[in-house]
Design an enzyme around this catalytic site. Structure first.
Site, mmCIF file in Angstrom:
data_model
loop_
_atom_site.group_PDB
_atom_site.id
_atom_site.type_symbol
_atom_site.label_atom_id
_atom_site.label_comp_id
_atom_site.label_asym_id
_atom_site.label_seq_id
_atom_site.Cartn_x
_atom_site.Cartn_y
_atom_site.Cartn_z
ATOM 1 N N SER A 233 0.836 -1.195 0.000
ATOM 2 C CA SER A 233 0.000 0.000 0.000
ATOM 3 C C SER A 233 0.867 1.240 0.000
ATOM 4 C CB SER A 233 -0.879 0.004 1.236
ATOM 5 O OG SER A 233 -0.088 0.266 2.360
ATOM 6 N N LYS A 234 0.246 2.331 -0.318
ATOM 7 C CA LYS A 234 0.989 3.587 -0.341
ATOM 8 C C LYS A 234 1.080 4.184 1.055
ATOM 9 C CE LYS A 234 0.828 4.571 -5.055
ATOM 10 N NZ LYS A 234 -0.250 4.562 -5.998
ATOM 11 N N ARG A 235 0.514 3.447 1.977
ATOM 12 C CA ARG A 235 0.474 3.863 3.376
ATOM 13 C C ARG A 235 1.802 4.419 3.883
ATOM 14 N NH1 ARG A 235 0.843 -0.281 7.109
ATOM 15 N NH2 ARG A 235 0.457 -1.664 5.376
#
Length: 463
Positions: A233-235
């Site tokens: 994820s781009k988290r």
RNA sequence: GGCGGGUUCGUCUAGUGGUUAGGACGCUGGCCUCUCACGUCGGUAACACGGGUUCGAGUCCCGUACCCGCUGCCA
């Protein structure tokens, strides 16, 4: 027939880990078979790409050690060829012009919304034989209407799809640019690509592409669709090579090893040098199922690589990082020794730098917990006495330093820890460092004594 | 919705009809030790579910569930 594979990223501004693995698999496949690894930039979408984004691809590939063969191909430079091929297919009745507007298409799609199969273009223009003067138009591929398309994937096995589920996809957009679907076939043909290894998200496209190969009277290459990496994820910032490289202090060998093992295995083996990877890699051993990215394991694999890379290589990785931290070091025996000492207790490149800091810089403060645990009323005298002994030592050698300290402790009927720990805290600033002999040796005789005496003063001030 | 794929410990995986289902990460207990680590010896935990086929199924077939992808004039 020599093996020719290609890595064809579109310049997005960063190298996604999934793309990095696709590149790795292609490179490993090429090197394993003594073939060629071609780099092609998919930049037909002119809005999205910039030169800086292209540079990121070069940099990441170079860092990973995935050298490519021959010149880099740019799709944007090959427009004329796509048109030539499209015209040929139109002339042969294998493709056609379509002047349906986007609005019409949209309306048709909306009307089909509740029908069983709403995914295909209704082929309004398929048999109209529209000429180049039909106004704004696209060029579509004339997909066979009956039968089924099937291919034997090197990873996924046999994959079949009925032609009725395949669309008359667009080859040339109304602005004259080729679509990916079309350009990829023309380019792979031009480059004489023998094997296409890419992500499994391209599986459905493959049928379209194979139909195109057939229409062009060419033999399609072999395909291998690697599973996807889940959990990126781009988290935590973009899930890119650049990000993880910096955040985790990765070695290229570490990233490559981890990424290769995610979706591919070779018995129970976990750690591979690049050479071993090339030797062991077989595309047929790649898994079909998607894999979950596991940062903990990446860290561990990277650490194992940190332990085994040739020391000169490790030095070359770490010198720029030292510079960045404001510490100047030069390649050589001394640095190698330092790295040998640090590599086993660091988990990554960043920790080598931070863990080595004490060698270059005296502590400005002392770790509270370490002081509480190892400093007491006797400490000033102990540290000063130790400094005296250290000063007298004329054999400046880690083993000699350790021997001296052992004797020093014994003379005072103290356990080694009662001497080493206060000394370590005094010299490093915290009670954690390599073995005490090495620690003191690296700091140097004069500096070590100075730090001991300074800490003695500090201990005294504590009362 | 349609279509194409997938499903073994929490995670990465071995396994190709008969295994006490193996290894690795993580977590955890011991050992080593001047600290932190490294290392090392143990422990923990899995065949998605339901039907078949078979003397016997994690392995073969079918269905269900769930996951992923495609369904763009993105790549």
């Amino acid at each position: 027939m020599t093996v020719r594979v290609r890595f064809a990223p579109s310049p997005t501004g960063f190298m996604h880990l999934g793309n990095a693995r696709t590149a790795l698999f292609n490179w490993l496949f090429a090197r394993h078979h003594g073939g060629e690894f071609i780099l092609r930039i998919e930049d037909t979408d002119r809005e999205r790409h910039t030169e800086a984004a292209v540079q990121v691809i070069y940099d990441s590939l170079k860092w990973m050690g995935l050298n490519w063969d021959g010149p880099v191909l740019r799709q944007s430079e090959r427009l004329a060829i796509y048109h030539e091929v499209a015209e040929k297919l139109i002339a042969e009745g294998k493709a056609y012009r379509c002047n349906c507007t986007r609005e019409e298409l949209e309306a048709k799609k909306e009307a089909m919304k509740d029908t069983v199969n709403r995914s295909c273009y209704d082929r309004t223009c398929r048999d109209k034989n529209l000429g180049p003067d039909c106004g704004t138009h696209v060029v579509r591929f004339k997909m066979p209407l009956e039968g089924e398309s099937s291919f034997d994937d090197m990873i996924q096995g046999k994959i079949t799809k009925s032609y009725k589920d395949l669309d008359d996809f667009i080859m040339i957009r109304s602005d004259g640019m080729p679509t990916y679907q079309f350009a990829v076939v023309v380019d792979d043909l031009a480059l004489q690509i023998t094997h296409v290894i890419r992500g499994s998200d391209h599986i459905d496209n493959t049928h379209d592409q194979i139909a195109l190969y057939h229409a062009l009277g060419k033999e399609p290459p072999r395909f291998g669709h690697a599973p996807r990496i889940l959990g990126l994820s781009k988290r935590k910032g973009s899930p890119s090579v650049e990000y993880y490289r910096e955040a985790l202090g990765l070695l290229p060998e570490g990233l490559n090893n981890y990424i290769a093992r995610l979706g591919w295995s070779h018995g129970n083996d976990e750690i591979f040098t690049m050479d071993e990877l090339v030797k062991a890699f077989d595309i047929c051993d790649v898994n079909q199922a998607n894999g979950q990215f596991d940062e903990e394991k990446l860290i561990w694999v990277n650490e194992q690589q940190l332990h085994i890379v040739p020391i000169e290589k490790l030095a070359s990785y770490v010198i720029p990082l030292f510079e960045k931290a404001g510490i100047h070091v030069e390649a050589g025996e001394w640095l190698n020794k330092l790295l040998e000492m640090m590599r086993m207790r660091a988990h990554n490149l960043n920790e080598i730098v931070s863990g080595s800091r004490f060698v270059f810089v005296a502590p400005e403060t002392y770790d509270e917990a370490s002081v509480a645990k190892h400093f007491n009323a006797d400490t000033p005298e102990l540290l000063n006495a130790l400094a005296d002994e250290l000063e007298k030592l004329d054999n400046w050698d880690p083993a000699a330093i350790e021997a001296m300290m052992k004797a020093f402790a014994e003379a005072r009927t103290l356990k080694m820890g009662k001497v080493a720990q206060p000394a370590r805290t005094a010299i490093v600033g915290i009670a954690q460092s390599p073995s005490i002999g090495d620690t003191i040796w690296f700091v140097g005789q004069k500096e070590a004594c100075a730090r001991l005496r300074k800490a003695a003063e500090y201990a005294k001030s504590l009362g």
